[in-house]
Every structure is written in C-alpha cells, then in structure tokens.
Enzyme design. Structure first.
Site, PDB file in Angstrom:
ATOM      1  CB  SER A 304      -0.967   0.164   1.268  1.00 16.26           C
ATOM      2  OG  SER A 304      -1.852   1.087   1.227  1.00 16.26           O
ATOM      3  CG  ASP A 315       7.103   5.297 -11.998  1.00 18.06           C
ATOM      4  OD1 ASP A 315       8.001   4.231 -11.990  1.00 18.06           O
ATOM      5  OD2 ASP A 315       5.990   5.388 -11.917  1.00 18.06           O
ATOM      6  CE  LYS A 329      -4.917  -2.341   1.154  1.00 14.68           C
ATOM      7  NZ  LYS A 329      -5.192  -0.786   0.730  1.00 14.68           N
TER       8      LYS A 329
END
Length: 437
Positions: A304, A315, A329
């Site tokens: 999460s 990224d 998740k």
C-alpha cells in the site's frame, strides 16, 4: 415467529429503502448533469429472495436470532464479497481503526488480510508480540485458540486477536516449507508503533526505517533526517530507506515521505468511479537530503503506502529499489461513517505510480532483486593466509595502522551476516558515491 404479513412488510420496507437510496443517488447525479439511474432495473426478485430467506432463518433456525444481528451480518457479507479490504466496522471497530492510525492500540501487532477464507499475514509490525514470536509475511492463520477461521469475517478475526494486555492467544499457522502446522502462543500487549527509526551506518551514510505510515510519520521523518545530517556535519553521501514489512497506512503520510526526497513532479494519483476519488499529488520544490543517492529496501511485506513511496521514487529515478517484489495492494479505502456510529470501509479507487503503473495485484518490481538470504561464515581454520606483514624483516609501512579494530569496524563486518539486504544496499551506495566523486 415471523408470519407472512411481517415478511411482506419487511420485503416492502427493503424494496422501498433500496428504491429511495437509488433514487436519491440519481437525484444527486442529476444535479451534476450525470445520467439518471434507471430504477426499473431494481432486482425485485432478488429482494424477494432475501426477505424469504430472512423469514426462514427467523422461523426455522435452531436458535433465536435478532433482526439486528441478521441485518448486520448481511451488511458484512455484502462488503466482504466485494474484495478483501472492504468491510463494515461497528462503532468499537471504527474506534480501534482510528486508534491504529494514531500509532497506539492493543493486540498482537500484526497486519492481516483474507485469502481463500483464511487469515493471511501481510506483515508483523516491528517490536510487537507478533514480530518477537517469529510470525512471518505469508503465514496463514487457520485457528485462533480453538476457533477455526475458515469462513470468519476479517473484522471478527481481528477482534479475537485483540484483547487485554497480558492475555494469551494460541495461533495455528500454516507456513510454506513447514511440514506441519505451527502452534505459536502470543501474549497480547499494548502496541505502540514508533513509525520512524534512524541511525548512522557509517560516516556520511544514514539509515531510516519506516515501519508503518501514520498521521505523524512525515514530521517524524523530517526530524530523523535533521538528526542524521547534524551527526554528519550537514552532509550525507547516501541514505537507505527501509520499507520492508511495512503494511502501509495513511495516504497523506506516504505523500509526505515521498515529497521529502523529490523537488517536483507527480508522486501518485488515484482513479475511481466517483468524482472525489480522482486525486493527484505533486511534490514541493525541496529535497531534504539535497539529492544524495538513495536505496529503498522492499520485500513481499511492503504494501500500500510503502508501494506508493517506492513507485514514486523509482519512476522519478530518485532512488534504486532493492529487494523482493512488493505485496501488490494498490487500492484506496475510504472510511464512510454511518448514522449509527459505525462506518463502512469501502474500496473507492486504485493507486497509480507517476508513470501510470497500477500497483494492484502487481506490486513494485525492484531494480535490483535480492533473495531473502542469510549469510554464514565458512568454517574457521586455525591456519591463516600468509601476508607480507607476516614475513620476517618486512619493511614497515610509515602509516601502518594499529592491529586492534575499532568497534565500528567490527560492526560493519558483521552487517552482512545480520542483514544481508542492508549490507548490499550500503555497498551500492558507497559504489555510487565513489563513481560520483
């Protein structure tokens, strides 16, 4: 006993209630120029079946059951059938959830989810009874004391695991690789989660461990980084951010942690069916470690909010992600209080990394994969390799160091055996620092 008239009235009430709920929703949507809900598609036959079964239970079940229990269980079943994370929280459970996000609650210190009707361990929380007892990510809990968990609602299982500090509970666990189920007795305790810990690994190289994302995690991280920089005269050559076995937590905390290391750009965005489920979070123009190289450690227990941080830093090419593939998740749960003091925890959106990757059921792939290994030294021999310094009449080195190693040197040598992943992360940081000189 429920007679036909009562069943008819109940059926009518349920039908009208659903009709009014859908109609109200349609009215709200019309104010936003959205399509009107077609009330002709209401499943009257299914509603009739529901009330028929309700009546049969009231009339024929072996023991009397209250209307409140039946309706509450129906609500729970409706949410449990959606996904493992949606749930109905009665007032007591809702309060426990709020306490958990503040970092203190009673119980075992274990983050769990449902899988095939059993309780699956996402991760044990640091410095808790579960972690100290050796509970591991991926363990399946099949019994709580003498009660099988198969078919049990997740909220009911969590309620059983919580209790008075000092009381005991026996967990029966199925673990991959174990020949037989394990029986582990845990003593409940007041779980106080300190979400951020930090230390200097060696000069100019810092380490920060985040065990969960709570409402105060962002501020705690800032304080930890300030302390690390102060201990190194304001200079850090590299930082390791440890998110292993971090089950997640508050979304805003994940955004704050990511923002601490980014100067600009997208951190995370969410998409869902309702308008307010679509959110975008961008970084402010500051980096608290001034661009120093970073390694982020993750494993299968990183879930999460941990995956949000790892995905954002990966990224944006801000950190090297090292370890195992994360839990996966990638859904957003919204807490919706109800008029009776309870709440509905409902999945309303999905997380996406800045590049548009969905975390859900995919997880974060590390840049450098590390297996979950533990290193051991080769058997020691009484014969050591002969070196120049061992030869008779060898030339002395003008800068020859003392034979006695410092405690810090010994600590560094032991790091590879105590925590292989952390040792590899530190080695990578030092290599980056050498290349960037």
């Amino acid at each position: 006993m429920l007679n036909k008239k009562s069943v008819f009235i109940l059926s009518l009430g349920v039908t009208l209630g659903v009709f009014m709920g859908v109609s109200g929703s349609g009215l709200a949507e019309r104010n936003k120029a959205a399509p009107v809900v077609d009330t002709e598609t209401l499943p009257f036959e299914d509603l009739r079946t529901f009330t028929e079964i309700f009546g049969r239970i009231k009339r024929d079940y072996v023991e009397p059951v209250t209307d409140k229990k039946l309706l509450e269980d129906a609500i729970r079943g409706m949410l449990v059938g959606l996904d493992p994370h949606s749930a109905y929280l009665v007032a007591e459970e809702y309060q426990e959830l709020k306490e958990g996000t503040m970092g203190q609650f009673g119980g075992l210190g274990i983050e769990v989810t449902m899988e095939n009707g059993f309780i699956k361990v996402v991760t044990p929380i640091d410095d808790t009874p579960a972690q100290r007892a050796g509970i591991k990510t991926g363990d399946l809990i099949v019994r709580l004391d003498d009660k099988p968990v198969k078919g049990m609602a997740l909220t009911d299982a969590v309620k059983l695991m919580r209790g008075e500090p000092g009381s005991k509970i026996l967990l029966t666990i199925v673990r991959e690789g174990a020949e037989a189920p394990l029986k582990i007795t845990l003593v409940r305790d007041v779980v106080k989660v300190k979400s951020v810990k930090s230390r200097i690994l060696e000069k100019n190289y810092g380490y920060v461990r985040i065990s969960s994302f709570q409402s105060g995690t962002g501020e705690s991280l800032k304080e930890a980084l300030a302390t690390l920089k102060k201990e190194n005269s304001g200079n850090l050559k590299g930082l390791i951010l440890d998110l292993r076995n971090n089950p997640g937590g508050v979304l805003n905390a994940a955004v704050e942690v990511s923002d601490a290391f980014l100067k600009s750009g997208l951190i995370v965005y969410t998409e869902g069916r309702i308008e307010n489920s679509e959110m975008r979070f961008n970084a402010a123009p500051d980096d608290l470690i001034n661009g120093a190289p970073m390694v982020v450690l993750i494993n299968a227990g990183s879930a999460s909010a941990s995956e949000i941080v790892a995905g954002a830093l990966q990224d944006q090419k801000r950190a090297v992600i090292m370890g195992e593939k994360s839990f996966g998740k990638g859904s957003v749960q919204t807490i919706l209080p109800t008029s009776n003091g309870a709440a509905v925890k409902l999945t309303t959106a999905r997380y996406y990394t800045p590049s548009g990757r969905s975390i859900q059921a995919e997880g974060i792939e590390p840049d450098i994969v590390l297996e979950n290994l533990k290193l051991e030294s080769l058997d020691k021999t009484e014969f050591k390799p002969v070196k120049e310094a061992d030869l008779s009449h060898h030339l002395e080195n003008a800068k020859e160091r003392a034979d006695n190693q410092s405690a810090a040197d010994k600590e560094k040598e032991a790091l590879d055996k105590k925590d292989y992943a952390l040792y590899e992360a530190l080695t990578l940081l030092k290599g980056i620092s050498i290349v960037n000189k």
